[in-house]
Design an enzyme around this catalytic site. Sequence first.
Site, PDB file in Angstrom:
ATOM      1  N   HIS A  47       0.748  -1.151  -0.080  1.00  0.00           N
ATOM      2  CA  HIS A  47       0.035  -0.141  -0.145  1.00  0.00           C
ATOM      3  C   HIS A  47       0.972   1.353   0.045  1.00  0.00           C
ATOM      4  O   HIS A  47       0.180   2.275   0.610  1.00  0.00           O
ATOM      5  CB  HIS A  47      -1.017   0.123   1.268  1.00  0.00           C
ATOM      6  CG  HIS A  47      -1.887  -1.071   1.196  1.00  0.00           C
ATOM      7  ND1 HIS A  47      -2.537  -1.575   2.511  1.00  0.00           N
ATOM      8  CD2 HIS A  47      -2.265  -2.111   0.112  1.00  0.00           C
ATOM      9  CE1 HIS A  47      -3.059  -2.654   2.258  1.00  0.00           C
ATOM     10  NE2 HIS A  47      -3.135  -2.841   0.791  1.00  0.00           N
TER      11      HIS A  47
ATOM     12  N   GLU B 268      -3.218  -6.867  -9.418  1.00  0.00           N
ATOM     13  CA  GLU B 268      -1.937  -6.519  -8.917  1.00  0.00           C
ATOM     14  C   GLU B 268      -1.005  -7.545  -9.631  1.00  0.00           C
ATOM     15  O   GLU B 268      -1.441  -8.767  -9.667  1.00  0.00           O
ATOM     16  CB  GLU B 268      -1.890  -6.700  -7.165  1.00  0.00           C
ATOM     17  CG  GLU B 268      -2.835  -5.796  -6.542  1.00  0.00           C
ATOM     18  CD  GLU B 268      -2.688  -6.209  -5.185  1.00  0.00           C
ATOM     19  OE1 GLU B 268      -1.809  -6.784  -4.562  1.00  0.00           O
ATOM     20  OE2 GLU B 268      -3.568  -5.537  -4.317  1.00  0.00           O
TER      21      GLU B 268
ATOM     22  N   GLU C 158      -3.583 -13.820  -3.595  1.00  0.00           N
ATOM     23  CA  GLU C 158      -2.850 -12.624  -3.901  1.00  0.00           C
ATOM     24  C   GLU C 158      -1.718 -13.068  -2.920  1.00  0.00           C
ATOM     25  O   GLU C 158      -1.278 -12.388  -2.011  1.00  0.00           O
ATOM     26  CB  GLU C 158      -3.245 -11.540  -3.486  1.00  0.00           C
ATOM     27  CG  GLU C 158      -4.331 -11.370  -2.104  1.00  0.00           C
ATOM     28  CD  GLU C 158      -4.821  -9.772  -1.971  1.00  0.00           C
ATOM     29  OE1 GLU C 158      -4.136  -9.013  -2.135  1.00  0.00           O
ATOM     30  OE2 GLU C 158      -5.875  -9.849  -1.864  1.00  0.00           O
TER      31      GLU C 158
END
Length: 411
Positions: free
Chosen positions: A240, A270, A366
Amino acid sequence: MTAAGRTMPNELLRLQTLHNGEKVTPTFSPAEMERRQMGLRQIIASKGLDGAILTSYHNINYYTDFLFCYFGRRYACVVTDAKVLTVTAGIDAGQPWRRGFADNVTYTDWRRDNYFYALQQALPNVKRLGIEFDHVNLDLLEKFKDAFPGVEFVDIAVDTMWQRTIKSAEEIALIRQGARIADLGGSAVCDAVSAGVREHEVALAGTQAMVREIARSFPHAELMDTWVWFQSGINTDGAHNPVTSRAVQPGDILSLNCFPMIAGYYTALERTLFCEYASDAHLKIWEINCDVHRRGLELLVPGARCGDVASELNEIYRSHGLLGYRSFGYGHSFGVLSHYYGREAGVELREDVDTILKPGMVVSMEPMLTIPEGMPGAGGYREHDILVISETGAQNITGFPFGPAHNILRK
């Protein structure tokens, strides 16, 4: 009388009804919104409550299709057997009523307790009220107690979270569109990458592509909160980390993170990328992370236990001596979610989560590794796909390719 001959009110209004204009085209059908509100009423009835006060972004949006702009003011949605009412700041005028599948009252700013006065008017003679314990802070709780003396406050946050984890057909259709638009943003990011280009310029290209496609595909939607985190070099160590003005260099590891927001619904793409080439050390770690990703995609099926998925994937990292560099659980639920609100914590791919995946859930895979600066293959590695759990398996709705065969960007 004023000099112009007009009569002025002799007191300021505490509350206003601002049904200004017409209701806009909603995100979801009336049947879908009624289904959600009926589910909340069933929660209220099961706990013996007289009503509920929702205060979070995610629940107000989920149950009314209205996403508020906080800016230091309080918002609420009151739900009883008889009504669904949003309580909003007067500064927003008629927009909350136009957007929301609910009635609306606005409170004015001239007295600091007008928000609580609105709640008192909407909830007379109550004894037990549902509130969101994970959202109401100590200050707000004390003010609720002052506004409703003797009332018992009961947590409904967990129950509403579980309701949100099972997506309807309409929600899944919206999430599919978000995944498609995230892929378009990813392509725009890759097109913008070259040595010497700064992170913020790459991010702007992806954001613009996604916002324009949301506007085209959802002409009645508000356009807010879509963004890209594009990181390079050492900036990839945190998932982030904000965009900076760092210039991309040849051989840099890059993180592509595209997040289209449609009516409060977050989707994500992503990918690990490299500028021009990747070192052998980087390629080795990247391939391992891709192997974890592939196996994780196979494990996300109905009946799988979240903790078991995490434990099996841990073993792949452990076999390569990399488990200590894992930086995150392996995925989470999708729906009404953003970087500043919403989390369906009951559906996260972590060792300590016993939830069984069910049809209607939407979950990411992820895997993430962060190798510290100074070590071979340093940087952050992230791949991210979104899967819809069905009765018979799962469908991956992310189309963007991953891995070294596709994402070493040469120009």
